[in-house]
Design an enzyme around this catalytic site. Structure first.
Site, PDB file in Angstrom:
ATOM      1  N   GLY A   1       0.776  -1.233   0.000  1.00 46.70           N
ATOM      2  CA  GLY A   1       0.000   0.000   0.000  1.00 46.70           C
ATOM      3  C   GLY A   1       0.811   1.290   0.000  1.00 46.70           C
ATOM      4  O   GLY A   1       0.325   2.318   0.488  1.00 46.70           O
ATOM      5  N   THR A   2       2.015   1.259  -0.593  1.00 44.14           N
ATOM      6  CA  THR A   2       2.771   2.523  -0.627  1.00 44.14           C
ATOM      7  C   THR A   2       2.108   3.537  -1.565  1.00 44.14           C
ATOM      8  O   THR A   2       2.185   4.741  -1.325  1.00 44.14           O
ATOM      9  CB  THR A   2       4.240   2.303  -1.053  1.00 44.14           C
TER      10      THR A   2
ATOM     11  N   MET B   1      -4.172  -6.832  -7.180  1.00 49.42           N
ATOM     12  CA  MET B   1      -3.669  -7.947  -7.977  1.00 49.42           C
ATOM     13  C   MET B   1      -4.750  -8.906  -8.479  1.00 49.42           C
ATOM     14  O   MET B   1      -4.433  -9.977  -8.993  1.00 49.42           O
ATOM     15  CB  MET B   1      -2.621  -8.725  -7.161  1.00 49.42           C
TER      16      MET B   1
ATOM     17  N   LEU C   1     -10.100  -7.775 -12.812  1.00 49.09           N
ATOM     18  CA  LEU C   1     -11.523  -7.466 -12.684  1.00 49.09           C
ATOM     19  C   LEU C   1     -12.298  -7.936 -13.918  1.00 49.09           C
ATOM     20  O   LEU C   1     -11.759  -7.946 -15.032  1.00 49.09           O
ATOM     21  CB  LEU C   1     -11.693  -5.960 -12.476  1.00 49.09           C
TER      22      LEU C   1
ATOM     23  N   ASN D   1      -5.487   2.788 -12.984  1.00 49.73           N
ATOM     24  CA  ASN D   1      -4.506   1.822 -12.470  1.00 49.73           C
ATOM     25  C   ASN D   1      -3.104   2.411 -12.575  1.00 49.73           C
ATOM     26  O   ASN D   1      -2.825   3.212 -13.472  1.00 49.73           O
ATOM     27  CB  ASN D   1      -4.563   0.533 -13.306  1.00 49.73           C
TER      28      ASN D   1
ATOM     29  N   HIS E   1       0.781   1.141 -13.109  1.00 51.82           N
ATOM     30  CA  HIS E   1       1.545  -0.043 -13.531  1.00 51.82           C
ATOM     31  C   HIS E   1       3.035   0.310 -13.554  1.00 51.82           C
ATOM     32  O   HIS E   1       3.407   1.365 -14.076  1.00 51.82           O
ATOM     33  CB  HIS E   1       1.086  -0.511 -14.914  1.00 51.82           C
TER      34      HIS E   1
HETATM   35  C1  GAR Z   1       3.278  -1.142  -7.400  1.00 50.24           C
HETATM   36  O1  GAR Z   1       4.578  -1.130  -7.929  1.00 50.24           O
HETATM   37  C2  GAR Z   1       2.250  -1.138  -8.510  1.00 50.24           C
HETATM   38  O2  GAR Z   1       2.633  -0.359  -9.615  1.00 50.24           O
HETATM   39  C3  GAR Z   1       2.203  -2.597  -8.869  1.00 50.24           C
HETATM   40  O3  GAR Z   1       2.281  -3.265  -7.636  1.00 50.24           O
HETATM   41  C4  GAR Z   1       2.991  -2.459  -6.693  1.00 50.24           C
HETATM   42  C5  GAR Z   1       2.131  -2.278  -5.458  1.00 50.24           C
HETATM   43  O4  GAR Z   1       2.840  -1.647  -4.437  1.00 50.24           O
HETATM   44  N1  GAR Z   1       1.025  -2.908  -9.605  1.00 50.24           N
HETATM   45  C6  GAR Z   1       0.990  -3.808 -10.588  1.00 50.24           C
HETATM   46  O5  GAR Z   1       1.941  -4.473 -10.902  1.00 50.24           O
HETATM   47  C7  GAR Z   1      -0.344  -3.938 -11.284  1.00 50.24           C
HETATM   48  N2  GAR Z   1      -0.198  -4.628 -12.529  1.00 50.24           N
HETATM   49  P1  GAR Z   1       2.086  -0.927  -3.229  1.00 50.24           P
HETATM   50  O6  GAR Z   1       1.110  -1.938  -2.635  1.00 50.24           O
HETATM   51  O7  GAR Z   1       3.200  -0.611  -2.276  1.00 50.24           O
HETATM   52  O8  GAR Z   1       1.396   0.298  -3.758  1.00 50.24           O
END
Ligand code: GAR
Length: 219
Positions: free
Chosen positions: A12-13, A91, A94, A108, A110
């Site tokens: 969740g950063t 993750m 949907l 989103n 990415h």
């Molecule tokens: C982030 O790097 C985000 O871009 C990626 O997962 C991480 C979540 O980090 N998302 C994907 O890969 C979606 N395809 P977080 O929970 O610390 O925000």
């Protein structure tokens, strides 16, 4: 005021970046009203609670199909009057029906420069592993609308980040987050809530802010 729901699965950063931006007054005309986690152990839930944001846990495995999951999630978000859905490290893929129901209202983030290293199977650390394996010298992050095609919706913002010699996937992930994701996502969310984002023929246009003489179209 646009009511925002943030969907999360992990640390969740990016959620934290949104919470911090809102606290600093940088999410104009928007308010994070709900955090929905796909896992009960997601640390993002703790972050939401610390910010006094209502949390909900919805696990895909508790539903018979992706469609049933999407319908229940959509019903919850509609009941809450949500106007913008933000996928911040969410993750669970949907359903098509969910994507259509919230068309042009799901954003989103990415961790690559789409169309590189994206689509089914490219998520989290795997994206950075693939980038390093390919030997790219520049990677980055993309904020985009969500459509039925995984990572295929209209691109709102991108930022390039240099790959450094000796990078591990973890080190690169952190740099991409710090230099790109945590900057782009809150800015795009604010632009959406301010009503500055339009989509035409698959291309996103961003109107300049009233109070920002230096910010032109498309930035
Ligand atoms: C982030 O790097 C985000 O871009 C990626 O997962 C991480 C979540 O980090 N998302 C994907 O890969 C979606 N395809 P977080 O929970 O610390 O925000």
């Amino acid at each position: 005021m646009v009511k925002i729901a943030v969907l999360v699965s992990g640390g969740g950063t990016n959620l934290q970046a949104l919470i911090d931006a809102e606290a600093a007054g940088n999410i104009k005309n928007g308010e994070i009203c709900a955090v929905v986690a796909s896992r009960p152990d997601a640390y993002a839930i703790t972050r939401a609670k610390q910010a006094f944001i209502p949390t909900y846990v919805m696990r895909r495995r508790d539903y018979g199909s992706a469609e049933a999951y999407g319908e229940a999630l959509g019903d919850l978000l509609e009941q809450l009057g949500i106007g913008l859905v933000v996928l911040a490290g969410f993750m669970t893929v949907l359903s098509d029906a969910f994507c259509r129901r919230f068309q042009n209202r799901i954003i989103n983030v990415h961790p690559s420069l789409i169309p590189s290293f994206c689509g089914e199977g490219f998520y989290g650390l795997r994206v950075h592993e693939a980038a390093l394996q390919k030997g790219v010298k520049v990677t980055g992050a993309t904020v985009h609308f969500v459509s039925e095609v995984v990572d295929g919706g209209e691109i709102i913002a991108q930022k390039a980040v240099a790959v450094q010699p000796g990078d591990t996937p973890e080190v690169l992930q952190k740099r991409v987050m710090r230099e790109a994701e945590w900057v782009l996502l809150p800015r795009a969310v604010s632009q959406f809530c301010e009503g500055r984002i339009t989509v035409q023929d698959g291309v996103v246009y961003i109107a300049a802010a009233d109070d920002d003489e230096n910010e032109g179209e498309n930035r």
